[in-house]
Write a protein that holds these residues in place. Structure first.
Motif, PDB file in Angstrom:
ATOM      1  N   LEU B  78      18.632 -20.068  40.728  1.00  0.00           N
ATOM      2  CA  LEU B  78      19.805 -19.406  40.134  1.00  0.00           C
ATOM      3  C   LEU B  78      21.072 -19.834  40.871  1.00  0.00           C
ATOM      4  N   MET B  79      20.986 -19.971  42.214  1.00  0.00           N
ATOM      5  CA  MET B  79      22.158 -20.384  42.991  1.00  0.00           C
ATOM      6  C   MET B  79      22.592 -21.801  42.633  1.00  0.00           C
ATOM      7  N   VAL B  80      21.606 -22.697  42.393  1.00  0.00           N
ATOM      8  CA  VAL B  80      21.962 -24.058  41.969  1.00  0.00           C
ATOM      9  C   VAL B  80      22.753 -23.997  40.672  1.00  0.00           C
ATOM     10  N   LEU B  81      22.274 -23.176  39.716  1.00  0.00           N
ATOM     11  CA  LEU B  81      22.969 -23.060  38.430  1.00  0.00           C
ATOM     12  C   LEU B  81      24.366 -22.476  38.627  1.00  0.00           C
ATOM     13  N   ILE B  82      24.489 -21.455  39.517  1.00  0.00           N
ATOM     14  CA  ILE B  82      25.799 -20.830  39.735  1.00  0.00           C
ATOM     15  C   ILE B  82      26.774 -21.841  40.324  1.00  0.00           C
TER      16      ILE B  82
END
Lengths: 177, 144
Positions: B78-82
């Motif tokens: 999720l952090m990569v996407l954010i």
């Protein structure tokens, strides 16, 4: 260089064939390890240390997991009897291999020598990539800057694999059903 | 799962921290030296798998660990996407935009967002492989 690569590739093919036909699954696994670690040497010879690190680590971890699985299940391979259909299968396989080798030769004939060619896209990446991305390692610069989508896809594949394993291996839901 | 002999346990004690630190080094220096998130994450998994194999673990403790690794896996992807979406809004409407200052080539803190992606991808790979490994161990323990 190409001679060395060919010898290593020959080892890999022998190891793969032995892994298919070994009676004991543990020795089949060791033969499978030959394939993986020879691939590491190939990557090092072709000057790709990034790939070599990934390959050697993943190979070791998967080998450990598979040895654990084999020691906990069966070591004997289930044997198939040789029937008359298998002769037909072998002939068909040889025909397909011949065809594939022929078309591979046709396809790689116009290419340059091994490792010598650069395509237009690669030149655009190589020139000034360190200044553009600020990353001294060109591979990481390409992976996380120019080709961010590809990296996101790879990470998503791992995520999906973990979810799939959790789904298949749960016991509580199965007992209730 | 039972632990192994005393020799294996002692060698594991000595080696595991070095392996873990090497994995962290590979991840954090991914933009300078060969390696990166994928390789470093796999090395970190090696450290965890070594501990579980050498010392053994009961299923109850492993369930807790599985929940933690599963959650950190989901959070890191999720952090990569954010990070990618922040790049989209900060400049140029380009996904995966490198919006931080790139700094001097060759220093540890440089290359903008590349080290951040490296760290989160490393966490993702480590947590995903660890989740798979623990799921296999738990399956073996509980299906007895």
């Amino acid at each position: 260089m190409e001679l060395l690569l060919s010898i290593i590739l020959g080892f890999m093919i022998i190891g793969a064939i032995f892994a298919l036909h070994a009676r004991d699954l543990l020795s089949a696994l060791v033969a499978f390890g030959i394939v993986g670690y020879s691939l590491v040497i190939c990557f090092l010879l072709l000057k790709a240390p990034d790939l070599a690190i990934v390959q050697i680590v993943v190979e070791t971890v998967t080998l450990v997991i598979m040895v654990a699985v084999i020691l906990n299940s069966t070591r004997e391979e289930v044997k198939d009897k040789l029937r008359w259909q298998s002769a037909l299968t072998i002939v068909l396989a040889l025909l397909f291999i011949g065809g594939l080798v022929y078309f591979y030769q046709v396809a790689i004939a116009p290419l340059d020598e091994l490792g010598m060619h650069t395509t237009r896209m690669a030149e655009a990446y190589i020139e000034g990539a360190a200044e553009k991305t600020g990353s001294a390692n060109l591979v990481t610069g390409v992976l996380f800057d120019f080709r961010g989508y590809d990296t996101l896809g790879e990470a998503t594949i791992l995520f999906t694999a973990a979810i799939g394993v959790l789904t298949v291996l749960r016991l509580k839901g199965k007992k209730a059903a | 799962m039972n632990g192994m002999s005393r020799i294996v346990k002692k060698v594991t004690q000595l080696l595991v921290s070095i392996i873990f630190m090497y994995g962290v080094y590979i991840v954090t220096h991914g933009h300078l030296t060969p390696g990166g998130g994928f390789a470093g994450g796999a090395i970190i998994v090696g450290a965890f798998a070594l501990i579980i194999l050498a010392y053994g673990s009961d299923a109850l403790k492993l369930h807790k660990e599985e929940a933690g690794s599963s959650a950190s896996e989901s959070l890191s992807i999720l952090m990569v996407l954010i990070l990618a979406v922040i790049g989209f809004f900060v400049g140029g409407m380009v996904f995966f935009n490198n919006y931080l200052p790139t700094g001097v080539v060759g220093e540890l803190i440089s290359a903008g967002t590349v080290p951040l992606y490296n760290i989160f991808i490393g966490m993702e790979v480590a947590a995903a492989l660890l989740t798979i490994f623990i799921a296999l161990v738990i399956f073996k323990e509980e299906s007895k």
